[in-house]
Design a protein around this motif. Structure first.
Motif, PDB file in Angstrom:
ATOM      1  N   ARG A 392      90.386  55.154  -1.040  1.00 23.87           N
ATOM      2  CA  ARG A 392      90.658  54.486   0.240  1.00 23.87           C
ATOM      3  C   ARG A 392      91.900  55.068   0.908  1.00 23.87           C
ATOM      4  O   ARG A 392      91.928  55.298   2.107  1.00 23.87           O
ATOM      5  CB  ARG A 392      90.827  52.992   0.027  1.00 23.87           C
ATOM      6  CG  ARG A 392      91.149  52.232   1.310  1.00 23.87           C
ATOM      7  CD  ARG A 392      91.281  50.750   1.057  1.00 23.87           C
ATOM      8  NE  ARG A 392      90.031  50.170   0.539  1.00 23.87           N
ATOM      9  CZ  ARG A 392      89.888  48.900   0.192  1.00 23.87           C
ATOM     10  NH1 ARG A 392      90.912  48.060   0.316  1.00 23.87           N
ATOM     11  NH2 ARG A 392      88.735  48.456  -0.269  1.00 23.87           N
ATOM     12  N   THR A 393      92.938  55.327   0.117  1.00 22.90           N
ATOM     13  CA  THR A 393      94.170  55.892   0.675  1.00 22.90           C
ATOM     14  C   THR A 393      93.934  57.294   1.208  1.00 22.90           C
ATOM     15  O   THR A 393      94.408  57.654   2.280  1.00 22.90           O
ATOM     16  CB  THR A 393      95.268  55.932  -0.395  1.00 22.90           C
ATOM     17  OG1 THR A 393      95.508  54.604  -0.853  1.00 22.90           O
ATOM     18  CG2 THR A 393      96.557  56.520   0.171  1.00 22.90           C
ATOM     19  N   ARG A 396      92.046  57.023   4.481  1.00 26.39           N
ATOM     20  CA  ARG A 396      92.914  56.536   5.550  1.00 26.39           C
ATOM     21  C   ARG A 396      93.875  57.622   6.024  1.00 26.39           C
ATOM     22  O   ARG A 396      94.131  57.778   7.215  1.00 26.39           O
ATOM     23  CB  ARG A 396      93.688  55.315   5.070  1.00 26.39           C
ATOM     24  CG  ARG A 396      94.536  54.682   6.182  1.00 26.39           C
ATOM     25  CD  ARG A 396      95.052  53.314   5.803  1.00 26.39           C
ATOM     26  NE  ARG A 396      95.956  53.365   4.667  1.00 26.39           N
ATOM     27  CZ  ARG A 396      95.674  52.907   3.461  1.00 26.39           C
ATOM     28  NH1 ARG A 396      94.502  52.336   3.224  1.00 26.39           N
ATOM     29  NH2 ARG A 396      96.543  52.984   2.457  1.00 26.39           N
TER      30      ARG A 396
END
Length: 414
Positions: A392-393, A396
């Protein structure tokens, strides 16, 4: 003397045709150049034809401030569609010549350096790295001859008094907000303030010493009308480019020393009120550009602060994610030991963290390196250097980097 048409691919300086002449003719009635491409560079270099086609129906400004290559086909098509919607067809802003005789010009030069673009963003209240020179608010069509002398700094577009005052107040407020550490209104406010579909009237201003060209304009039905310096009969030029960008272009060309001479030559056959009004407009232009000049140091400090904050934010995010990953691994190991479940993963992690045994090191293959052989010691250090960042990081961060230059031109061109 007529400068006629010339080949852009020849690499010849567009000024060379009339550098030694005080009078010449800008005439778009000549035969068009076969295979003429739209120029997208301030130095008038020919554009490479892009082979990439986009399936998207929404045009947004590219994600970088500038580019060394030519305009993309997507950008060209978006500008053409804007002209079809707002003007009926693409044409030269000054001569109203046909589509096959026009090239793409930029108000803020496409070759502008990074520190200048930062200055413009600072003074216009834009987000850092959000301004792209290939925004449709910054591009318009000109005939090759006028494009050449426009980029050579020989003429500029002067807005009316009301528009100049609005730009001056806008820049002054933006700079004051920055100086007082207040949040700027941002890029979206700029979109609303200078709408893409609005057209502003501009006056064609030729700088002193640029010669006295005669301009032939098409007035419809194949009828052309000639205008001689100082172009008393030349109508106001309505264009969609954002007035702040026109002011930036004019501010780089016109100095306070030019004001009296321009007013005297342009108003030789006009009333004193007309001359006074023109002098007021030119003075307001120079005053607005002075706001940019005075903010150079502050703009540089603002860029350093913003870039440093971005780096600190990214470092803090990495530390937090690494910390979370370590906590998850520790809890998982403790749970495995408490429940009596197989400890193969725990043993493998411990074995990996142990330094390699002394003696000759055997080489092992790494699948990630396509068959390249690494020693146990190299594999150990390579694995130790890898960061554990969750998916997810990473997604993003990729989205943030790819859109960090937020579009200055987001409207659909349908």
């Amino acid at each position: 003397m007529s400068i006629g048409t010339y080949s852009l691919a020849s690499g010849r300086d567009p000024e060379s045709s009339y550098a030694n002449s005080s009078t010449y003719e800008i005439n778009d009635r000549s035969t068009p150049i076969p295979g003429l491409q739209e120029s997208s560079h301030d130095e008038y270099t020919p554009t490479r034809v892009s082979t990439r086609e986009s399936a998207s129906i929404i045009f947004t400004t590219p994600t970088h401030r500038s580019a060394s290559a030519g305009l993309s086909s997507k950008t060209r098509k978006a500008l053409e569609k804007l002209y079809d919607r707002n003007y009926g067809a693409r044409h030269c802003l000054v001569t109203s010549s046909a589509a096959y005789l026009v090239t793409v010009a930029h108000a803020v030069q496409r070759a502008s350096k990074s520190d200048l673009l930062t200055l413009y963003e600072y003074c216009l209240g834009l987000d850092l790295r959000s301004f792209h020179v290939d925004s449709r608010r910054n591009m318009f069509y000109l005939s090759p001859h006028l494009h050449g002398i426009f980029d050579a700094g020989r003429w500029f577009l002067l807005p009316d008094t009301g528009t100049l005052r609005k730009v001056y107040d806008y820049v002054k407020d933006a700079v004051a907000s920055r100086a007082n550490s207040q949040s700027s209104k941002g890029t979206k406010h700029f979109w609303l303030e200078w709408n893409l579909n609005n057209k502003t009237p501009y006056t064609f201003i030729l700088l002193p010493g640029a010669g006295c060209p005669r301009i032939s304009c098409e007035i419809g039905g194949g009828v052309w009308e000639d205008h001689s310096y100082p172009y008393q009969g030349l109508p106001l030029l309505e264009c969609h480019i954002a007035p702040p960008f026109a002011v930036i272009n004019a501010g780089l060309k016109c100095t306070r020393d030019h004001i009296n001479q321009i007013a005297r030559e342009y108003c030789s056959q006009q009333t004193s009120e007309f001359r006074k009004e023109l002098e007021e407009r030119l003075t307001l232009l120079c005053n607005t550009w002075a706001l940019f000049e005075d903010a150079k140091k502050d703009a540089k400090d603002w860029e350093v602060e913003k870039m440093g904050k971005r780096k600190r934010d990214r470092d803090d995010e990495d530390i937090e994610n690494l910390s979370r990953g370590s906590k998850r691994i520790t809890r998982s190991q403790a749970r495995s030991a408490h429940d009596g479940t197989p400890k193969s993963d725990l043993h493998s992690n411990q074995a990996r963290d142990k330094p390699p045994p002394p003696g000759p090191r055997k080489r092992k293959l790494s699948s990630s390196l396509r068959g390249a052989a690494l020693t146990d010691d190299a594999v150990f250090h390579l694995e130790k250097r890898q960061k554990r960042i969750d998916l997810r990081t990473r997604v993003r961060r990729w989205v943030t980097e790819s859109t960090r230059a937020s579009s200055l031109d987001p409207e659909p061109y349908a």
